[in-house]
Design a protein around this motif. Structure first.
Motif, PDB file in Angstrom:
ATOM      1  N   TYR A 220      48.001  40.269  48.241  1.00 15.90           N
ATOM      2  CA  TYR A 220      47.425  40.475  46.926  1.00 15.90           C
ATOM      3  C   TYR A 220      46.570  39.490  46.514  1.00 15.90           C
ATOM      4  O   TYR A 220      46.045  39.418  45.292  1.00 15.90           O
ATOM      5  CB  TYR A 220      48.627  40.584  45.865  1.00 15.90           C
ATOM      6  N   THR A 221      46.575  38.414  47.368  1.00 20.44           N
ATOM      7  CA  THR A 221      45.927  37.199  46.834  1.00 20.44           C
ATOM      8  C   THR A 221      44.328  37.180  46.303  1.00 20.44           C
ATOM      9  O   THR A 221      43.986  36.692  45.384  1.00 20.44           O
ATOM     10  CB  THR A 221      45.989  36.078  47.738  1.00 20.44           C
ATOM     11  N   GLN A 222      43.813  38.109  47.024  1.00 21.60           N
ATOM     12  CA  GLN A 222      42.299  38.301  46.725  1.00 21.60           C
ATOM     13  C   GLN A 222      42.161  38.929  45.612  1.00 21.60           C
ATOM     14  O   GLN A 222      41.287  38.715  44.735  1.00 21.60           O
ATOM     15  CB  GLN A 222      41.820  39.209  47.745  1.00 21.60           C
ATOM     16  N   TYR A 223      42.923  39.722  44.960  1.00 24.42           N
ATOM     17  CA  TYR A 223      43.010  40.274  43.632  1.00 24.42           C
ATOM     18  C   TYR A 223      43.555  39.655  42.575  1.00 24.42           C
ATOM     19  O   TYR A 223      42.925  39.516  41.601  1.00 24.42           O
ATOM     20  CB  TYR A 223      43.749  41.719  43.761  1.00 24.42           C
ATOM     21  N   LEU A 224      44.380  38.748  43.098  1.00 28.70           N
ATOM     22  CA  LEU A 224      45.053  38.020  42.072  1.00 28.70           C
ATOM     23  C   LEU A 224      43.903  36.752  41.703  1.00 28.70           C
ATOM     24  O   LEU A 224      43.901  36.355  40.717  1.00 28.70           O
ATOM     25  CB  LEU A 224      46.459  37.076  42.462  1.00 28.70           C
ATOM     26  N   SER A 225      43.388  36.340  42.713  1.00 35.66           N
ATOM     27  CA  SER A 225      42.269  35.215  42.344  1.00 35.66           C
ATOM     28  C   SER A 225      41.010  36.000  41.885  1.00 35.66           C
ATOM     29  O   SER A 225      40.330  34.903  41.180  1.00 35.66           O
ATOM     30  CB  SER A 225      41.916  34.678  43.803  1.00 35.66           C
ATOM     31  N   ALA A 226      40.894  37.233  41.820  1.00 37.13           N
ATOM     32  CA  ALA A 226      39.718  37.572  41.057  1.00 37.13           C
ATOM     33  C   ALA A 226      40.082  38.139  39.525  1.00 37.13           C
ATOM     34  O   ALA A 226      39.217  38.322  38.923  1.00 37.13           O
ATOM     35  CB  ALA A 226      39.218  38.843  41.636  1.00 37.13           C
ATOM     36  N   ALA A 227      41.451  37.904  39.243  1.00 34.16           N
ATOM     37  CA  ALA A 227      41.835  38.390  37.766  1.00 34.16           C
ATOM     38  C   ALA A 227      41.438  37.463  36.729  1.00 34.16           C
ATOM     39  O   ALA A 227      41.244  36.246  36.963  1.00 34.16           O
ATOM     40  CB  ALA A 227      43.223  38.562  37.952  1.00 34.16           C
ATOM     41  N   ASP A 228      41.161  38.029  35.703  1.00 31.60           N
ATOM     42  CA  ASP A 228      40.743  37.350  34.601  1.00 31.60           C
ATOM     43  C   ASP A 228      42.063  36.757  33.650  1.00 31.60           C
ATOM     44  O   ASP A 228      41.943  35.969  33.004  1.00 31.60           O
ATOM     45  CB  ASP A 228      40.053  38.325  33.578  1.00 31.60           C
ATOM     46  N   GLY A 229      43.024  37.596  34.051  1.00 34.52           N
ATOM     47  CA  GLY A 229      44.188  37.136  33.386  1.00 34.52           C
ATOM     48  C   GLY A 229      45.450  37.985  34.323  1.00 34.52           C
ATOM     49  O   GLY A 229      45.401  39.260  34.758  1.00 34.52           O
ATOM     50  N   ILE A 230      46.706  37.368  34.135  1.00 35.22           N
ATOM     51  CA  ILE A 230      47.867  37.841  34.809  1.00 35.22           C
ATOM     52  C   ILE A 230      48.989  37.977  33.826  1.00 35.22           C
ATOM     53  O   ILE A 230      49.109  37.295  32.813  1.00 35.22           O
ATOM     54  CB  ILE A 230      48.199  37.003  36.043  1.00 35.22           C
ATOM     55  N   VAL A 231      49.595  39.418  33.695  1.00 34.04           N
ATOM     56  CA  VAL A 231      50.766  39.848  33.274  1.00 34.04           C
ATOM     57  C   VAL A 231      51.727  39.637  34.170  1.00 34.04           C
ATOM     58  O   VAL A 231      52.037  40.351  35.039  1.00 34.04           O
ATOM     59  CB  VAL A 231      50.435  41.107  32.396  1.00 34.04           C
TER      60      VAL A 231
END
Length: 413
Positions: A220-231
């Motif tokens: 999931y790292t690719q999607y996490l690194s593209a995120a503008d924010g994490i909940v």
């Protein structure tokens, strides 16, 4: 030039260079033969290739013309073989079809993580409903599902939870299949100007089973690194001190022990630092909203005047920072009592911008004799919107009413 982030593989591309997919229509302007379907090996490889072979026979993909088609054709380009104009854009990296209006607006990717049974699927279902109704009314906002798949799932979520009073099932682990994100267009009034501002919201839900180790989380790292924010959703019923404090008879059913929130937060930070998201002091610079869920089960442990027990009114269509700080401090105090502050200390060391929240997606626990059902009165959520609104406010997408001076203790600026 507009940059588009694919909501499926999270590859960045220039909008003008995104390929098109032929419609294989029989209404070709040139009177030619319609295109035949072709096996899309790139898309098959990305989705795992486990479906029937016919599922991967799709319209041919062709490159975007050198001119800017949306300036004179509504975003359509003619297939070089059959001459039929197609509006269907695809990601160059994975060949996933993109919703027709996804490429014409800013996008904000919101990563949703949490251990199994923390309530992620229920949270998204309720959040979407609140953005369309109570919260949408306060901010003059509207929310529309984008793309056939999100529209289908959006209808199913609403029917299951609000009509049938059935809770969503658990998120499918990545090892058993591909999870599509949920895509929405959020429309908000322009501050001080006429018209609306449209933003694409991408919600990607990682299964709890995929967060049990740093190795499993790597996918999931690719999607996490593209995120503008994490909940990050934190189930308080996973904490020993909370389980011990709640009544054994007549209290909420206790879930099985899952991955601690502290471990998930630490592993996510490790993965993001390895992909260049760490700042000069090694702290991850992606804003993190940490939300303690199921606050309805904690009423007996909270002061009757606790801000966690009521919704904020969103007066004047502005996000209230004073209220956020009160919630943050209340939640931080609770965490210090539950785990001696271990989670908060970890968050402070790993993330440069973090805020704590407390919410209840349902407002009361499911019936004890039917744990897969919503309460008979239906969802009566409390503060489910706060983490998202905080992230949107930091991006300047909604107005924020700030206090005279910012609080202390590592809260967000």
């Amino acid at each position: 030039m507009t940059t588009v982030i694919c909501p499926y593989c999270f590859e960045r591309s220039q909008a003008a260079r995104l390929p098109y997919r032929c419609l294989m229509s029989r209404t070709g302007l040139r009177g030619g033969t319609p295109c035949d379907p072709e096996r899309d090996d790139l898309w098959a490889g990305f989705t795992g290739g486990t479906a029937a072979p016919s599922a991967y026979m799709r319209g041919p993909v062709f490159p975007a013309p050198r001119t800017m088609p949306w300036s004179r054709g509504g975003g359509r380009a003619e297939c070089p073989r059959c001459g039929v104009a197609s509006p269907v854009r695809v990601c160059a990296g994975c060949h996933s079809d993109l919703p027709s209006d996804y490429c014409s607006q800013d996008s904000r990717i919101i990563a949703l993580i949490g251990a199994k049974a923390s309530g992620k699927s229920t949270y998204v279902s309720v959040l979407v409903n609140e953005l369309r109704h109570r919260v949408g009314q306060s901010y003059g906002a509207s929310l529309a599902a984008m793309g056939d798949e999100t529209q289908r799932r959006d209808r199913e979520m609403a029917e299951d939870l609000y009509e049938r009073l059935r809770l969503p099932g658990t998120t499918r682990p990545a090892a058993t299949g591909f999870n599509d994100p949920l895509l929405y267009r959020l429309s908000l009034p322009r501050q001080g100007r006429d018209g609306s501002r449209h933003t694409a919201l991408v919600f990607f839900d990682a299964a709890g089973e995929d967060l049990k180790s740093a190795e499993a989380l790597n996918r999931y790292t690719q999607y996490l690194s593209a995120a503008d924010g994490i909940v990050l959703l934190v189930d308080p019923l996973q904490m020993g001190a909370v389980r011990d404090a709640l009544p054994g008879d007549g209290g909420p059913p206790m879930p099985s022990r899952e991955t601690p929130a502290l471990q998930i937060a630490s592993d996510v930070a490790t993965q993001l630092r390895s992909h260049g998201k760490g700042g000069s002091r090694g702290r991850v610079d992606t804003p993190l909203a940490v939300a303690v869920t199921k606050t309805d089960t904690l009423r007996g442990l909270l002061d009757p005047h606790s801000p966690l027990l009521r919704n904020t009114p969103h007066a004047g269509g502005r996000f209230d920072e004073v209220d956020r700080l009160a919630v943050h401090e209340e939640t931080r105090s609770l965490l210090e009592g539950w785990d001696s502050g271990a989670l908060w200390r970890q968050l402070e060391r790993d993330y440069s911008t973090v805020s704590l929240f407390g919410l209840s997606a349902l407002g009361s626990p499911p019936p004890s004799d039917a744990p897969a059902d919503a309460p008979p009165s239906g969802p009566q959520p409390v503060r489910v919107e706060d983490p998202l609104l905080w992230l949107l406010g930091r991006r300047g997408l909604i107005p924020v009413a700030k206090p005279p001076r910012e609080g202390t203790g590592g809260t967000a600026a």
